[in-house]
Scaffold this active site. Structure first.
Site, short mmCIF file in Angstrom:
data_model
loop_
_atom_site.label_atom_id
_atom_site.label_comp_id
_atom_site.label_asym_id
_atom_site.label_seq_id
_atom_site.Cartn_x
_atom_site.Cartn_y
_atom_site.Cartn_z
N ASP A 179 0.76 -1.09 0.02
CA ASP A 179 0.00 -0.11 0.09
C ASP A 179 0.88 1.21 -0.17
O ASP A 179 2.09 1.37 0.16
CB ASP A 179 -0.92 0.01 1.36
CG ASP A 179 -0.35 -0.57 2.33
OD1 ASP A 179 0.91 -0.62 2.69
OD2 ASP A 179 -1.17 -1.12 3.25
N ASN A 231 -7.53 -3.46 14.02
CA ASN A 231 -9.09 -3.60 13.69
C ASN A 231 -9.22 -4.64 12.67
O ASN A 231 -10.31 -4.86 12.14
CB ASN A 231 -9.56 -2.20 13.13
CG ASN A 231 -8.91 -1.87 11.82
OD1 ASN A 231 -7.85 -2.61 11.39
ND2 ASN A 231 -9.29 -0.72 11.11
N HIS A 265 -7.52 -4.99 9.71
CA HIS A 265 -7.28 -4.78 8.33
C HIS A 265 -5.78 -5.88 7.92
O HIS A 265 -5.00 -6.05 8.83
CB HIS A 265 -7.09 -3.67 8.02
CG HIS A 265 -5.91 -2.65 8.49
ND1 HIS A 265 -6.06 -1.33 9.13
CD2 HIS A 265 -4.67 -3.03 8.73
CE1 HIS A 265 -4.82 -1.18 9.38
NE2 HIS A 265 -4.01 -1.98 9.36
N GLU A 273 -9.72 -2.19 5.16
CA GLU A 273 -10.31 -1.84 6.58
C GLU A 273 -11.65 -2.78 6.60
O GLU A 273 -12.07 -3.08 5.53
CB GLU A 273 -10.61 -0.21 6.50
CG GLU A 273 -9.53 0.75 6.38
CD GLU A 273 -8.50 0.66 7.57
OE1 GLU A 273 -8.81 -0.31 8.55
OE2 GLU A 273 -7.87 1.71 7.98
C1 F6R Z 1 1.44 -1.84 6.10
C2 F6R Z 1 0.23 -2.25 6.02
C3 F6R Z 1 -0.80 -2.24 7.49
C4 F6R Z 1 0.14 -2.92 8.55
C5 F6R Z 1 -0.74 -2.90 9.83
C6 F6R Z 1 0.03 -3.12 11.09
O1 F6R Z 1 1.85 -1.59 5.00
O2 F6R Z 1 -0.44 -2.38 5.07
O3 F6R Z 1 -1.71 -3.45 7.21
O4 F6R Z 1 0.49 -4.03 8.50
O5 F6R Z 1 -1.67 -1.95 9.98
O6 F6R Z 1 0.80 -2.14 11.38
P1 F6R Z 1 2.04 -2.10 12.32
O7 F6R Z 1 2.96 -3.20 11.81
O8 F6R Z 1 2.54 -0.73 12.29
O9 F6R Z 1 1.17 -2.34 13.78
#
Ligand code: F6R
Length: 251
Positions: A64, A132, A134, A139
């Site tokens: 992303d 959450n 995702h 989301e």
């Molecule tokens: C990052 C992404 C997100 C993260 C998720 C966890 O490229 O796509 O899905 O993997 O938000 O974030 P952290 O690792 O910072 O807890």
């Protein structure tokens, strides 16, 4: 789904690096994530590269990218992946692929990225999970057949990511381009990591809850080759029948 509870975050990183190493050496395409979760994996890969592993022929594809940050902003995912991943493992910059979040037509940039990924094919996709539920920036509400597209970030996600913007929520973009759930599930293998008690509910929902749009990460259960590597805190709300934490891991 293969679930391993690693004793430490560092051990989780080593285990994941082991699952990526062969494909990287073989010059295959791997899918990479940003945020805190993949950092121990990138540390472990950097150690392997220092010890002689050659990853120069591989390519990496981001999950992303924020929409609307100026291209030179240090928190774009392109800048983050250059800094924390590509430059440390000897991956050529030309082989790092990230959706163009600064494009005038973000929808078009998303569609172009989807086509490029479909044409290349991802051998292994590294994933974190949001508190959450995702994956990528899919989301809650994201469908199993969703493709790469522009999405609105959940308020919770923006708050969680404000730490990368010196705590200033107003500076966290409100939109992103993300690989869709279906795009992610096309990778031949998924390696999903989670650590800490803040991820325990999301991990329990993804492993033991109903599969559905309320927890997009739960769709990974429909994939045939998933390795989940978590620490004891992230595993703490799983029922003991699902996973047994090795004694040395619980200490
Ligand atoms: C990052 C992404 C997100 C993260 C998720 C966890 O490229 O796509 O899905 O993997 O938000 O974030 P952290 O690792 O910072 O807890």
């Amino acid at each position: 789904m293969n679930i391993v509870v690693a004793p430490t975050v560092e051990a989780a990183g080593e285990l994941a690096a082991e699952l990526l190493d062969e494909q990287l050496r073989a010059g295959e395409a791997i899918g990479v994530a940003t945020g805190s979760t993949p950092l121990p994996v990138y540390d472990a890969l950097a150690r392997r590269q220092r010890d002689g592993a050659d990853y120069a022929r591989a390519s990496a594809w981001a999950l992303d990218e924020y929409v609307g940050l100026p291209a030179e902003h240090p928190q774009t995912y392109r800048a983050t992946l250059r800094r924390e991943f590509a430059s440390r493992i000897g991956l050529l910059d030309a082989n790092l692929h990230v959706p163009d979040g600064a494009a005038e037509d973000a929808q078009r940039a998303a569609a172009d990225y989807e086509s490029a990924i479909a044409a290349r094919g991802i051998a292994v996709q590294l994933l974190g999970v949001g508190a959450n539920g995702h994956i990528g920036f899919n989301e809650p509400g994201s469908a199993a057949d969703s493709l790469t597209r522009v999405v609105d970030l959940a308020e919770r996600t923006r708050r969680d990511n404000a730490r990368f913007f010196e705590g200033r929520l107003e500076e966290v973009p409100t939109r992103a381009i993300t690989q869709g759930v279906a795009t992610i599930l096309r990778a031949r293998r998924l390696v999903l990591l989670a650590y800490g008690v803040a991820k325990a509910d999301a991990v329990a929902a993804l492993v033991e809850g109903a599969i559905g749009v309320h927890c997009p990460a739960s769709f990974v259960r429909e994939h045939g080759d998933v390795h989940m590597i978590i620490d004891p805190a992230a595993a703490s709300r799983l029922s003991s029948t699902t996973v047994r934490i090795p004694e040395e891991a619980a200490r």
